[in-house]
Scaffold this motif. Structure first.
Motif, short mmCIF file in Angstrom:
data_model
loop_
_atom_site.label_atom_id
_atom_site.label_comp_id
_atom_site.label_asym_id
_atom_site.label_seq_id
_atom_site.Cartn_x
_atom_site.Cartn_y
_atom_site.Cartn_z
N GLY A 63 15.34 59.12 63.65
CA GLY A 63 14.60 59.82 62.38
C GLY A 63 13.17 59.67 62.71
O GLY A 63 12.52 59.05 63.43
N PHE A 64 12.60 60.61 61.72
CA PHE A 64 11.24 60.90 61.98
C PHE A 64 10.44 60.75 60.44
O PHE A 64 11.25 61.15 59.60
CB PHE A 64 10.53 62.31 62.43
N LYS A 65 9.45 60.31 60.50
CA LYS A 65 8.72 60.12 59.09
C LYS A 65 8.52 61.68 58.80
O LYS A 65 8.13 62.77 59.44
CB LYS A 65 7.30 59.37 59.35
N ASN A 66 8.72 61.52 57.31
CA ASN A 66 8.88 62.85 56.43
C ASN A 66 9.70 63.87 56.92
O ASN A 66 9.80 65.23 56.63
CB ASN A 66 7.35 63.65 56.75
N GLU A 67 10.70 63.41 57.57
CA GLU A 67 11.93 64.49 57.82
C GLU A 67 12.70 64.51 56.55
O GLU A 67 12.99 63.58 55.82
CB GLU A 67 12.81 63.73 59.00
N PHE A 68 13.28 65.79 56.44
CA PHE A 68 14.14 66.12 54.99
C PHE A 68 15.22 65.27 55.13
O PHE A 68 15.86 65.49 56.01
CB PHE A 68 14.24 67.54 55.02
N VAL A 69 15.66 64.76 54.00
CA VAL A 69 17.04 64.20 53.85
C VAL A 69 17.79 64.79 52.92
O VAL A 69 18.84 65.14 53.26
CB VAL A 69 16.49 62.47 53.24
N LYS A 70 17.35 64.93 51.65
CA LYS A 70 18.08 65.69 50.65
C LYS A 70 17.29 65.94 49.36
O LYS A 70 16.21 65.32 49.05
CB LYS A 70 19.47 64.91 50.51
N ASN A 71 17.64 66.88 48.65
CA ASN A 71 17.06 67.23 47.29
C ASN A 71 17.79 66.49 46.30
O ASN A 71 19.07 66.51 46.13
CB ASN A 71 17.03 68.73 46.89
N ILE A 72 17.12 65.69 45.46
CA ILE A 72 17.66 64.65 44.82
C ILE A 72 17.30 64.84 43.20
O ILE A 72 16.24 65.28 42.90
CB ILE A 72 16.97 63.19 44.96
N GLU A 73 18.53 64.91 42.52
CA GLU A 73 18.58 65.17 40.98
C GLU A 73 17.54 64.08 40.25
O GLU A 73 18.03 62.85 40.41
CB GLU A 73 20.00 65.30 40.40
N ILE A 74 17.01 64.48 39.39
CA ILE A 74 16.06 63.75 38.51
C ILE A 74 16.31 64.10 37.16
O ILE A 74 16.04 65.32 36.70
CB ILE A 74 14.58 63.94 38.97
N LYS A 75 16.58 63.23 36.32
CA LYS A 75 16.74 63.35 34.68
C LYS A 75 15.35 63.38 34.07
O LYS A 75 14.38 62.77 34.32
CB LYS A 75 17.61 62.27 34.26
N ASN A 76 15.36 64.38 33.21
CA ASN A 76 14.39 64.49 31.85
C ASN A 76 13.02 64.71 32.53
O ASN A 76 11.97 64.34 32.18
CB ASN A 76 14.30 63.03 31.28
N GLY A 77 13.00 65.59 33.89
CA GLY A 77 11.80 65.85 34.56
C GLY A 77 11.59 67.26 34.29
O GLY A 77 12.23 67.91 33.73
N ASN A 78 10.18 67.51 34.65
CA ASN A 78 9.88 68.94 34.36
C ASN A 78 10.23 69.78 35.59
O ASN A 78 10.41 71.34 35.49
CB ASN A 78 8.27 69.15 34.36
N ASN A 79 11.03 69.24 36.46
CA ASN A 79 11.87 69.74 37.61
C ASN A 79 13.13 68.98 37.76
O ASN A 79 13.19 67.76 37.51
CB ASN A 79 10.98 69.68 39.04
N SER A 80 14.02 69.52 38.08
CA SER A 80 15.49 68.83 38.04
C SER A 80 15.61 68.08 39.28
O SER A 80 16.63 67.37 39.24
CB SER A 80 16.58 69.91 37.58
N PHE A 81 14.88 68.48 40.24
CA PHE A 81 15.17 67.67 41.57
C PHE A 81 13.77 67.52 42.11
O PHE A 81 12.99 67.91 42.01
CB PHE A 81 16.31 68.46 42.21
N VAL A 82 13.81 66.53 43.09
CA VAL A 82 12.73 66.32 44.00
C VAL A 82 13.36 66.07 45.64
O VAL A 82 14.21 65.76 45.58
CB VAL A 82 11.94 64.67 43.61
N THR A 83 12.44 66.40 46.28
CA THR A 83 12.67 66.48 47.62
C THR A 83 12.54 65.22 48.32
O THR A 83 11.52 64.60 48.24
CB THR A 83 11.87 67.58 48.62
N GLY A 84 13.58 64.43 49.03
CA GLY A 84 13.61 63.25 49.40
C GLY A 84 13.30 63.23 50.99
O GLY A 84 14.06 64.12 51.71
N VAL A 85 12.55 62.52 51.53
CA VAL A 85 11.97 62.59 53.03
C VAL A 85 12.16 61.18 53.56
O VAL A 85 12.18 60.13 52.83
CB VAL A 85 10.94 63.18 53.44
N ASN A 86 12.35 60.94 54.91
CA ASN A 86 12.44 59.65 55.81
C ASN A 86 11.09 58.96 55.35
O ASN A 86 9.85 59.55 55.51
CB ASN A 86 12.66 59.76 57.26
N GLY A 87 10.86 57.86 55.09
CA GLY A 87 9.68 57.02 54.71
C GLY A 87 8.99 56.82 56.11
O GLY A 87 7.93 56.29 55.95
N LYS A 88 9.46 56.73 57.40
CA LYS A 88 9.03 56.21 58.52
C LYS A 88 9.63 56.79 59.83
O LYS A 88 10.88 57.28 59.66
CB LYS A 88 9.09 54.62 58.64
#
Length: 436
Positions: free
Chosen positions: A295-320
């Motif tokens: 895997g690579f740092k900042n590689e796309f993993v998935k869009n993750i649902e977030i509750k009570n936010g101004n956006n309903s999801f956030v993009t999750g990426v590989n940390g390293k």
């Protein structure tokens, strides 16, 4: 043609079967290693590639000086002139550089004498200079070993001379060496097999030091798996030999090739088996394993649902960047398991850990990496109002405002009760007079 079909099928089966056997020929069994204890690890990641009795307590002999050397580098001053004490020259057995009482010798010379010549007197003088005493330095050794991750070691001296309480394991020596090889000064010293100490106030001639680590220079031949090769191993960069009657032949080695480092530890081998064992381990590591990028740092993993936010999801990426040493040909068998943290809700900060990725091979987790957020997610609506209010964001305003309010309510309630009680008493008195 039909008559020959069964024969052809049998021949194909035999060919495939022998191919499988040949493919497994390179597998190294513990019984293939003469040493009583041995290990091979990836020097960058620490992954264990081969093991034989790796947690068995063993006498390390002069491989002890790996820990002595790195402690001296981290705690000493290379500009120091060290004065040899009166006792050490007469107390030391085994390899030495004939230090004399009151001899003034450079700190760096002592360090090279310890790691290259394996001089027991130099190691003790260093220990006393840094730790105040052998006992004080031994405590530093044990503390450092534990910090590095050693699990079954106990050091009582800086040189490895026999003591029933001075023991370590192949695993512990491997991770101590992995740690030491990250230090450029340590690497610079242990890759050399010669060094010269200039004359001192007690010696009028140069002292020429020679390493016993033939992996760096040896031209004698040994037989490794039916092949005649030189003891010298290409791309070897250290690190330390050791021998006592109790410990047998010991060797810790490091080889760096094509960006990979392998570290082998061989404890209680015999004669040339020391070099043969080491060659077998290193050959096995380079021939059968490769560093694989998963895997690579900042590689796309998935869009993750977030509750009570101004956006309903956030993009999750590989940390390293994720790289690991694997048996050759197994990369495509590695699977990923994504595990998200529970109750993911706003606010979310950029870079916040949202979960982890498990990399799995043969039903075992071989490594992990964090999933992190690529952006901030703020609270929305009523949640934002509550969160942004200074009254709700700090306990102390509530305390300062709430206590007086509570006091007023309590006071008002108390006064009201008194008035009510007084009215009741007056009314009762009037009723009593009218009645009588």
């Amino acid at each position: 043609m039909k008559k020959f079909m069964p024969i052809i099928l049998i021949l194909l089966f035999v060919f495939n079967f022998t191919s499988v056997i040949y493919a497994n020929d390179n597998f190294l069994n513990p019984s293939d290693i003469n040493a009583e204890s041995a290990i091979l690890i990836d020097g960058n990641t620490g992954e264990i590639l081969f093991e034989k009795n790796i947690d068995k307590k063993m006498y390390p002999a002069s491989t002890t000086k790996i820990l002595t050397g790195i402690l001296a580098i981290e705690n000493g001053n290379f500009n120091d002139m060290v004065t040899v004490d009166a006792e050490t020259p007469y107390e030391i057995k085994g390899a030495h550089i004939a230090l004399e009482p009151d001899e003034k010798i450079n700190f760096e010379d002592l360090l090279n004498a310890t790691l290259i010549e394996s001089a027991n007197d130099a190691a003790v003088v260093l220990a006393k200079h840094i730790g105040g005493s052998v006992e004080g330095f031994a405590k530093m050794m044990n503390d450092k070993a534990q910090d590095i991750g050693a699990k079954n070691s106990n050091f009582v001296n800086p040189n490895g001379l026999p003591d029933e309480n001075h023991t370590t394991t192949a695993y512990d020596l491997a991770i101590i060496t992995k740690y030491a090889m990250k230090n450029e000064k340590f690497r610079e010293i242990v890759k050399n097999h010669q060094y010269t100490i200039e004359p001192t106030n007690k010696k009028t001639e140069q002292r020429h030091l020679h390493s016993s680590n033939k992996l760096l220079y040896g031209t004698s031949n040994i037989n490794v798996d039916g092949k005649t090769v030189e003891i010298k191993y290409d791309d070897a960069i250290g690190v330390k030999t050791g021998y006592t009657d109790e410990a047998g032949q010991c060797l810790v080695s490091a080889v760096e090739r094509d960006g990979r480092m392998l570290i082998s530890v061989v404890l209680k081998s015999t004669g040339n088996n020391l070099w043969i064992d080491t060659h077998k381990l290193l050959d096995y590591g380079f021939n059968n394993f490769t560093t694989t990028i998963l895997g690579f740092k900042n590689e796309f993993v998935k869009n993750i649902e977030i509750k009570n936010g101004n956006n309903s999801f956030v993009t999750g990426v590989n940390g390293k960047d994720v790289s690991i040493t694997l048996p050759k040909g197994t990369k495509n068998s590695v699977t990923k398991n994504i595990i998200l943290n529970d109750n993911l809700e706003a606010p979310i900060s950029k870079g916040q850990v949202l979960g982890k990725i498990e990399y799995i091979l043969n039903d075992e987790v071989i490594t992990t990496s964090n999933i992190i957020s690529t952006s901030d997610i703020k609270l929305m609506g009523v949640y934002a109002s509550i969160s942004n209010s200074s009254l709700f964001s700090n306990f102390y305003p509530w305390l300062l405002i709430g206590l007086p309010i509570l006091f007023i309510i309590w006071s008002f309630s108390t006064i009201r009760k008194k008035i009510k009680k007084k009215k009741y008493a007056t009314k009762s008195d009037i009723t009593y007079k009218e009645k009588y």
